[in-house]
Design a protein around this motif. Sequence first.
Motif, PDB file in Angstrom:
ATOM      1  N   ARG A 197      21.737  25.653  42.376  1.00  0.00           N
ATOM      2  CA  ARG A 197      23.114  25.173  42.293  1.00  0.00           C
ATOM      3  C   ARG A 197      23.852  25.912  41.195  1.00  0.00           C
ATOM      4  O   ARG A 197      23.273  26.345  40.197  1.00  0.00           O
ATOM      5  CB  ARG A 197      23.168  23.660  42.023  1.00  0.00           C
ATOM      6  CG  ARG A 197      22.725  22.812  43.191  1.00  0.00           C
ATOM      7  CD  ARG A 197      23.384  21.435  43.170  1.00  0.00           C
ATOM      8  NE  ARG A 197      24.815  21.493  43.470  1.00  0.00           N
ATOM      9  CZ  ARG A 197      25.618  20.424  43.472  1.00  0.00           C
ATOM     10  NH1 ARG A 197      25.117  19.214  43.181  1.00  0.00           N
ATOM     11  NH2 ARG A 197      26.894  20.534  43.760  1.00  0.00           N
ATOM     12  N   ASP A 198      25.147  26.048  41.394  1.00  0.00           N
ATOM     13  CA  ASP A 198      25.998  26.662  40.392  1.00  0.00           C
ATOM     14  C   ASP A 198      26.246  25.658  39.271  1.00  0.00           C
ATOM     15  O   ASP A 198      25.785  24.512  39.328  1.00  0.00           O
ATOM     16  CB  ASP A 198      27.323  27.083  41.030  1.00  0.00           C
ATOM     17  CG  ASP A 198      27.922  28.320  40.372  1.00  0.00           C
ATOM     18  OD1 ASP A 198      27.941  28.366  39.134  1.00  0.00           O
ATOM     19  OD2 ASP A 198      28.355  29.231  41.101  1.00  0.00           O
ATOM     20  N   TRP A 199      26.990  26.064  38.243  1.00  0.00           N
ATOM     21  CA  TRP A 199      27.383  25.122  37.188  1.00  0.00           C
ATOM     22  C   TRP A 199      28.712  24.460  37.526  1.00  0.00           C
ATOM     23  O   TRP A 199      28.979  23.330  37.121  1.00  0.00           O
ATOM     24  CB  TRP A 199      27.501  25.830  35.834  1.00  0.00           C
ATOM     25  CG  TRP A 199      28.633  26.816  35.790  1.00  0.00           C
ATOM     26  CD1 TRP A 199      28.581  28.143  36.113  1.00  0.00           C
ATOM     27  CD2 TRP A 199      29.999  26.529  35.454  1.00  0.00           C
ATOM     28  NE1 TRP A 199      29.842  28.704  36.002  1.00  0.00           N
ATOM     29  CE2 TRP A 199      30.726  27.744  35.591  1.00  0.00           C
ATOM     30  CE3 TRP A 199      30.692  25.393  35.048  1.00  0.00           C
ATOM     31  CZ2 TRP A 199      32.084  27.840  35.342  1.00  0.00           C
ATOM     32  CZ3 TRP A 199      32.053  25.474  34.801  1.00  0.00           C
ATOM     33  CH2 TRP A 199      32.740  26.699  34.948  1.00  0.00           C
ATOM     34  N   GLY A 200      29.600  25.190  38.260  1.00  0.00           N
ATOM     35  CA  GLY A 200      30.905  24.641  38.591  1.00  0.00           C
ATOM     36  C   GLY A 200      31.872  25.723  39.016  1.00  0.00           C
ATOM     37  O   GLY A 200      31.536  26.916  39.069  1.00  0.00           O
ATOM     38  N   TYR A 260      32.024  23.567  25.193  1.00  0.00           N
ATOM     39  CA  TYR A 260      30.824  24.386  25.003  1.00  0.00           C
ATOM     40  C   TYR A 260      30.175  24.669  26.357  1.00  0.00           C
ATOM     41  O   TYR A 260      29.865  25.822  26.685  1.00  0.00           O
ATOM     42  CB  TYR A 260      29.821  23.703  24.079  1.00  0.00           C
ATOM     43  CG  TYR A 260      28.508  24.471  23.975  1.00  0.00           C
ATOM     44  CD1 TYR A 260      28.347  25.447  23.007  1.00  0.00           C
ATOM     45  CD2 TYR A 260      27.457  24.237  24.861  1.00  0.00           C
ATOM     46  CE1 TYR A 260      27.169  26.176  22.926  1.00  0.00           C
ATOM     47  CE2 TYR A 260      26.277  24.964  24.790  1.00  0.00           C
ATOM     48  CZ  TYR A 260      26.144  25.933  23.816  1.00  0.00           C
ATOM     49  OH  TYR A 260      24.977  26.658  23.752  1.00  0.00           O
ATOM     50  N   ALA A 261      29.938  23.618  27.142  1.00  0.00           N
ATOM     51  CA  ALA A 261      29.314  23.801  28.449  1.00  0.00           C
ATOM     52  C   ALA A 261      30.177  24.691  29.339  1.00  0.00           C
ATOM     53  O   ALA A 261      29.667  25.549  30.083  1.00  0.00           O
ATOM     54  CB  ALA A 261      29.075  22.452  29.116  1.00  0.00           C
ATOM     55  N   LEU A 262      31.487  24.517  29.261  1.00  0.00           N
ATOM     56  CA  LEU A 262      32.395  25.345  30.046  1.00  0.00           C
ATOM     57  C   LEU A 262      32.333  26.804  29.586  1.00  0.00           C
ATOM     58  O   LEU A 262      32.329  27.729  30.411  1.00  0.00           O
ATOM     59  CB  LEU A 262      33.819  24.807  29.919  1.00  0.00           C
ATOM     60  CG  LEU A 262      34.911  25.571  30.641  1.00  0.00           C
ATOM     61  CD1 LEU A 262      34.624  25.667  32.123  1.00  0.00           C
ATOM     62  CD2 LEU A 262      36.269  24.905  30.392  1.00  0.00           C
ATOM     63  N   VAL A 297      29.807  28.364  28.270  1.00  0.00           N
ATOM     64  CA  VAL A 297      28.547  28.952  28.726  1.00  0.00           C
ATOM     65  C   VAL A 297      28.623  29.305  30.214  1.00  0.00           C
ATOM     66  O   VAL A 297      28.259  30.404  30.630  1.00  0.00           O
ATOM     67  CB  VAL A 297      27.366  28.008  28.444  1.00  0.00           C
ATOM     68  CG1 VAL A 297      26.101  28.471  29.159  1.00  0.00           C
ATOM     69  CG2 VAL A 297      27.116  27.910  26.943  1.00  0.00           C
ATOM     70  N   GLY A 298      29.099  28.357  31.033  1.00  0.00           N
ATOM     71  CA  GLY A 298      29.202  28.631  32.459  1.00  0.00           C
ATOM     72  C   GLY A 298      30.149  29.783  32.760  1.00  0.00           C
ATOM     73  O   GLY A 298      29.852  30.668  33.573  1.00  0.00           O
ATOM     74  N   HIS A 299      31.300  29.773  32.083  1.00  0.00           N
ATOM     75  CA  HIS A 299      32.305  30.825  32.295  1.00  0.00           C
ATOM     76  C   HIS A 299      31.763  32.183  31.845  1.00  0.00           C
ATOM     77  O   HIS A 299      31.903  33.196  32.555  1.00  0.00           O
ATOM     78  CB  HIS A 299      33.563  30.452  31.513  1.00  0.00           C
ATOM     79  CG  HIS A 299      34.662  31.452  31.585  1.00  0.00           C
ATOM     80  ND1 HIS A 299      35.226  31.862  32.769  1.00  0.00           N
ATOM     81  CD2 HIS A 299      35.311  32.134  30.596  1.00  0.00           C
ATOM     82  CE1 HIS A 299      36.193  32.736  32.519  1.00  0.00           C
ATOM     83  NE2 HIS A 299      36.245  32.928  31.210  1.00  0.00           N
ATOM     84  N   ALA A 300      31.137  32.225  30.670  1.00  0.00           N
ATOM     85  CA  ALA A 300      30.591  33.487  30.169  1.00  0.00           C
ATOM     86  C   ALA A 300      29.467  33.990  31.070  1.00  0.00           C
ATOM     87  O   ALA A 300      29.350  35.204  31.317  1.00  0.00           O
ATOM     88  CB  ALA A 300      30.091  33.312  28.735  1.00  0.00           C
ATOM     89  N   ALA A 301      28.642  33.069  31.570  1.00  0.00           N
ATOM     90  CA  ALA A 301      27.569  33.467  32.485  1.00  0.00           C
ATOM     91  C   ALA A 301      28.137  34.127  33.736  1.00  0.00           C
ATOM     92  O   ALA A 301      27.622  35.152  34.209  1.00  0.00           O
ATOM     93  CB  ALA A 301      26.721  32.249  32.862  1.00  0.00           C
ATOM     94  N   ASP A 302      29.217  33.558  34.277  1.00  0.00           N
ATOM     95  CA  ASP A 302      29.865  34.152  35.453  1.00  0.00           C
ATOM     96  C   ASP A 302      30.371  35.558  35.139  1.00  0.00           C
ATOM     97  O   ASP A 302      30.230  36.488  35.944  1.00  0.00           O
ATOM     98  CB  ASP A 302      31.032  33.282  35.915  1.00  0.00           C
ATOM     99  CG  ASP A 302      30.573  32.040  36.666  1.00  0.00           C
ATOM    100  OD1 ASP A 302      29.370  31.954  36.997  1.00  0.00           O
ATOM    101  OD2 ASP A 302      31.423  31.159  36.908  1.00  0.00           O
ATOM    102  N   ARG A 303      30.959  35.718  33.966  1.00  0.00           N
ATOM    103  CA  ARG A 303      31.515  37.024  33.604  1.00  0.00           C
ATOM    104  C   ARG A 303      30.419  38.048  33.323  1.00  0.00           C
ATOM    105  O   ARG A 303      30.605  39.239  33.559  1.00  0.00           O
ATOM    106  CB  ARG A 303      32.460  36.859  32.408  1.00  0.00           C
ATOM    107  CG  ARG A 303      33.733  36.136  32.797  1.00  0.00           C
ATOM    108  CD  ARG A 303      34.627  35.781  31.628  1.00  0.00           C
ATOM    109  NE  ARG A 303      35.176  36.953  30.951  1.00  0.00           N
ATOM    110  CZ  ARG A 303      36.269  36.927  30.179  1.00  0.00           C
ATOM    111  NH1 ARG A 303      36.915  35.769  30.000  1.00  0.00           N
ATOM    112  NH2 ARG A 303      36.708  38.014  29.582  1.00  0.00           N
TER     113      ARG A 303
END
Length: 414
Positions: free
Chosen positions: A247-250, A328-330, A332-338
């Motif tokens: 699953r994705d993070w969002g 913080y969680a956002l 991490v998820g956003h940076a992971a996508d990038r």
Amino acid sequence: MRRPGLWQLLALALALSICLHTPSSAASLNQQFRAWLDADLWPSAKASGVSRKTFDAAFAGITPNLDLPDLVLPGELPATPKTQHQAEFRSPGNYFAENTVRGVTAGGRNRAAQYGEALSAIKRSTGVPAGIVLAIWGRESGFGNAKIPHDAFEVLGTKAFLATRKEMFREEVLAALVMAERGQISPRAMKSSWAGALGQPQFMPTSYLKYAADGDGDGRADIWNSEADTLASIASYLKAHGWVAGRDWGFEVTVPSNVSCALEGPDRGRKISEWAAMGIERVSGRPFPEHEMRGEGYLMMPAGRHGPAFLVTPNFYVLKDYNESDVYALFVGHAADRIVYGDKGFSGSWDKVGGLDRSDVAALQRGLESLGHDVGGADGLAGFKTRRSIGDWQAQNGLKQTCFPDASLVKRLR
């Protein structure tokens, strides 16, 4: 005997305050600290299997560090801090400064190839993708380049003795003593942040004992000096907290004006297909992945109507277990996508909001509590319960829903 009057009491309080900051009072505080170590902390450490030799080595030369935040000196009463020391709980948009995000994403892409074999093995064993692990590593310690200057026993000892959350830090300092007793690291080499978090992944000592992993096969988990151990430990933590493989993070989304921002929160989940039926769409214009449509999702609006909106999955809340902050969680998820898909920022923009003192937000929260709203506690932090309570109160009073604190709301609700 005549009771002292108000001015006498105020004079006495002022005198005590002055005394606490004199050299003689510092010596007295040090003596109290030493007495507390011997009479209170040592018996608990001994019961945890810590030797006197280890205990004395850990606290050799240690005195309370009164420059640390959130301390309550003897004779004082705890109060909501006026300022917010943690960036994760300040104005949401400030947390996503582009140079900060790019530093993590560029560093993550560089290391994705360097540690590719280890990251692939980590994903196979834990289900946690490389981008997420790299984003946490970059955010927590700049991939090991950030200075981690504090003596962990000075920080944890001070906070267990004087902090507002003494019991939490007591547990942490005892865990740090167990680490030293087991020979995992010498006391003076145990470096931490001002909050007591250790090493490159910034684990609290209790987390180290539970989740630290040996990624390089040398028989110990060295989260200060080993990149492989750091990566394996981050993934170990997330797996243990329920990371759902596949699953994705969002997803960043648009939320129509007829969908209330007060629907936010992990206790108000719906299938992503149901959110989509309400008119919520991905900002990319692409449909949600088919396998995600069947899963539960949650509305997340960290700045209310003043910033980007998201539908997040249970994995988002696993990231929040790592650091209890929505942004913080956002991040991490956003940076992971990038890191994985390329350096593209949010479609939505962040308004200039925030700037309130933490004590002002706490006053607003107490006002909402008095009206029957559940804000999650009057701690001065605008979490999802506070945000949606603001939205509910605004709707009840015929106001436009923003779901975020501002000065006018503080004035009306305090």
